[in-house]
Design an enzyme around this catalytic site. Structure first.
Site, PDB file in Angstrom:
ATOM      1  N   LYS A  11      -6.362   5.392  -9.137  1.00 13.80           N
ATOM      2  CA  LYS A  11      -6.798   4.026  -8.882  1.00 13.80           C
ATOM      3  C   LYS A  11      -8.328   3.914  -9.020  1.00 13.80           C
ATOM      4  O   LYS A  11      -9.032   4.936  -9.042  1.00 13.80           O
ATOM      5  CB  LYS A  11      -6.343   3.615  -7.476  1.00 13.80           C
ATOM      6  CG  LYS A  11      -4.810   3.570  -7.286  1.00 13.80           C
ATOM      7  CD  LYS A  11      -4.457   3.077  -5.875  1.00 13.80           C
ATOM      8  CE  LYS A  11      -2.957   2.984  -5.643  1.00 13.80           C
ATOM      9  NZ  LYS A  11      -2.641   2.446  -4.283  1.00 13.80           N
ATOM     10  N   TYR A  51       3.110  -4.378  -8.569  1.00 16.84           N
ATOM     11  CA  TYR A  51       3.274  -4.527  -7.113  1.00 16.84           C
ATOM     12  C   TYR A  51       4.169  -5.714  -6.745  1.00 16.84           C
ATOM     13  O   TYR A  51       4.048  -6.256  -5.644  1.00 16.84           O
ATOM     14  CB  TYR A  51       1.897  -4.671  -6.457  1.00 16.84           C
ATOM     15  CG  TYR A  51       1.148  -3.350  -6.351  1.00 16.84           C
ATOM     16  CD1 TYR A  51       1.777  -2.204  -5.821  1.00 16.84           C
ATOM     17  CD2 TYR A  51      -0.180  -3.231  -6.762  1.00 16.84           C
ATOM     18  CE1 TYR A  51       1.100  -0.994  -5.724  1.00 16.84           C
ATOM     19  CE2 TYR A  51      -0.862  -2.025  -6.657  1.00 16.84           C
ATOM     20  CZ  TYR A  51      -0.217  -0.907  -6.139  1.00 16.84           C
ATOM     21  OH  TYR A  51      -0.884   0.293  -6.026  1.00 16.84           O
ATOM     22  N   ASN A 123      -6.191   4.210  -1.290  1.00 17.98           N
ATOM     23  CA  ASN A 123      -5.597   5.541  -1.179  1.00 17.98           C
ATOM     24  C   ASN A 123      -5.601   6.331  -2.477  1.00 17.98           C
ATOM     25  O   ASN A 123      -4.786   7.233  -2.669  1.00 17.98           O
ATOM     26  CB  ASN A 123      -4.205   5.441  -0.543  1.00 17.98           C
ATOM     27  CG  ASN A 123      -3.327   4.437  -1.255  1.00 17.98           C
ATOM     28  OD1 ASN A 123      -3.631   4.029  -2.369  1.00 17.98           O
ATOM     29  ND2 ASN A 123      -2.227   4.052  -0.625  1.00 17.98           N
ATOM     30  N   HIS A 126      -1.655   6.282  -7.095  1.00 15.52           N
ATOM     31  CA  HIS A 126      -0.303   5.745  -6.978  1.00 15.52           C
ATOM     32  C   HIS A 126       0.650   6.818  -7.473  1.00 15.52           C
ATOM     33  O   HIS A 126       0.343   7.520  -8.432  1.00 15.52           O
ATOM     34  CB  HIS A 126      -0.122   4.498  -7.857  1.00 15.52           C
ATOM     35  CG  HIS A 126       1.322   4.114  -7.997  1.00 15.52           C
ATOM     36  ND1 HIS A 126       1.978   3.380  -7.043  1.00 15.52           N
ATOM     37  CD2 HIS A 126       2.249   4.433  -8.942  1.00 15.52           C
ATOM     38  CE1 HIS A 126       3.249   3.242  -7.399  1.00 15.52           C
ATOM     39  NE2 HIS A 126       3.441   3.867  -8.544  1.00 15.52           N
ATOM     40  N   GLU A 137       8.285   1.502 -13.415  1.00 14.29           N
ATOM     41  CA  GLU A 137       6.842   1.685 -13.567  1.00 14.29           C
ATOM     42  C   GLU A 137       6.480   2.357 -14.897  1.00 14.29           C
ATOM     43  O   GLU A 137       5.531   1.947 -15.566  1.00 14.29           O
ATOM     44  CB  GLU A 137       6.318   2.522 -12.395  1.00 14.29           C
ATOM     45  CG  GLU A 137       6.453   1.771 -11.070  1.00 14.29           C
ATOM     46  CD  GLU A 137       6.202   2.633  -9.844  1.00 14.29           C
ATOM     47  OE1 GLU A 137       5.942   3.853 -10.007  1.00 14.29           O
ATOM     48  OE2 GLU A 137       6.251   2.091  -8.723  1.00 14.29           O
TER      49      GLU A 137
HETATM   50  P1  IDP Z   1       2.955   3.595  -1.894  1.00 15.51           P
HETATM   51  O1  IDP Z   1       1.740   3.372  -2.770  1.00 15.51           O
HETATM   52  O2  IDP Z   1       2.758   4.749  -0.948  1.00 15.51           O
HETATM   53  O3  IDP Z   1       4.238   3.710  -2.684  1.00 15.51           O
HETATM   54  P2  IDP Z   1       3.684   0.843  -1.222  1.00 15.51           P
HETATM   55  O4  IDP Z   1       4.385   0.404   0.017  1.00 15.51           O
HETATM   56  O5  IDP Z   1       4.448   0.794  -2.515  1.00 15.51           O
HETATM   57  O6  IDP Z   1       3.106   2.313  -0.941  1.00 15.51           O
HETATM   58  O7  IDP Z   1       2.370  -0.035  -1.329  1.00 15.51           O
HETATM   59  C1  IDP Z   1       1.602  -0.076  -2.503  1.00 15.51           C
HETATM   60  C2  IDP Z   1       0.122  -0.047  -2.125  1.00 15.51           C
HETATM   61  O8  IDP Z   1      -0.201  -1.195  -1.330  1.00 15.51           O
HETATM   62  C3  IDP Z   1      -0.299   1.135  -1.254  1.00 15.51           C
HETATM   63  O9  IDP Z   1      -0.558   2.308  -2.003  1.00 15.51           O
HETATM   64  C4  IDP Z   1      -1.546   0.605  -0.580  1.00 15.51           C
HETATM   65  O10 IDP Z   1      -2.683   0.660  -1.457  1.00 15.51           O
HETATM   66  C5  IDP Z   1      -1.182  -0.867  -0.344  1.00 15.51           C
HETATM   67  N1  IDP Z   1      -0.579  -1.063   0.984  1.00 15.51           N
HETATM   68  C6  IDP Z   1       0.709  -0.827   1.343  1.00 15.51           C
HETATM   69  N2  IDP Z   1       0.929  -1.151   2.626  1.00 15.51           N
HETATM   70  C7  IDP Z   1      -0.246  -1.630   3.080  1.00 15.51           C
HETATM   71  C8  IDP Z   1      -0.663  -2.144   4.365  1.00 15.51           C
HETATM   72  O11 IDP Z   1       0.110  -2.236   5.342  1.00 15.51           O
HETATM   73  N3  IDP Z   1      -1.964  -2.546   4.476  1.00 15.51           N
HETATM   74  C9  IDP Z   1      -2.833  -2.464   3.422  1.00 15.51           C
HETATM   75  N4  IDP Z   1      -2.502  -1.987   2.219  1.00 15.51           N
HETATM   76  C10 IDP Z   1      -1.216  -1.579   2.039  1.00 15.51           C
HETATM   77 MG    MG Z   2       5.303   2.318  -3.797  1.00  3.46          MG
END
Ligand code: IDP
Ligand code: MG
Length: 168
Positions: A11, A51, A123, A126, A137
């Protein structure tokens, strides 16, 4: 054990922090093979489709701005497809929990991620979380001819008199 393919994105925060080398070193511990790689400029359309499962969440708009690089002034991500036995779980284990503060400190997200003051989970990477997500994806980020192995069915179409393969 099943052979799986998984999509990894470095990212914009991972790129501006010069973490590409560190991330690839960590991912190499999974002993998988890279079957596709490229740098991508992320359009709003691509970001929203990637997303789409989070549409309606309070952090959605900021998440779209984050993956488009608007927060880090760097409109690009690096995308990879990794393939091998249990690739999805192996990569997710090295990547760590979605919330960088809950992630194992030795995982990529635990080591390099942060939560911004406005609450975005920055984070760093992805990684696909299920075979269904991986298929959606990989087909979204790559064309069939950009991947060196056959993963999903394709079909031939003619565009401007040129034959090309697209996802079936
Ligand atoms: P993942 O990336 O671990 O698969 P997902 O639930 O698919 O998690 O969410 C996609 C991205 O959205 C996450 O990597 C993160 O950057 C962001 N995200 C997910 N949940 C939250 C939250 O509760 N607060 C803020 N950002 C979030
Ligand atoms: Mg995800």
């Amino acid at each position: 054990m099943a052979v799986q393919s998984t999509l990894i994105l470095i990212k914009p925060d991972g790129l501006v922090k010069s973490l590409t080398g560190n991330i690839l070193s960590r991912l190499s511990e999974a002993k998988l093979i890279i079957t596709a790689a490229k740098v991508v400029r992320v359009s709003r359309e691509l970001a929203e489709e990637h997303y789409s499962h989070l549409k309606g969440k309070p952090f959605f708009e900021e998440l779209i701005e984050y993956i488009m690089g608007e927060i880090h002034h760097s409109n690009r991500v690096v995308a990879f497809v990794y393939q091998g036995d249990d690739a999805i779980t192996k990569i997710r284990d090295i990547v760590g929990d979605t919330n960088p503060e809950a992630a194992n400190p030795v995982s990529i997200r635990g080591a390099y991620g942060r939560i911004t003051t406005t609450g975005v989970f920055e984070n760093v990477v992805h990684a696909s979380s299920s075979p269904e997500d991986a298929e959606k994806e990989i087909k979204l980020w790559f064309r069939p001819d950009e991947i060196v192995v056959d993963i999903y069915p394709t079909k031939e179409v003619v565009l401007n008199n040129i034959k090309t393969r697209v996802w079936a």
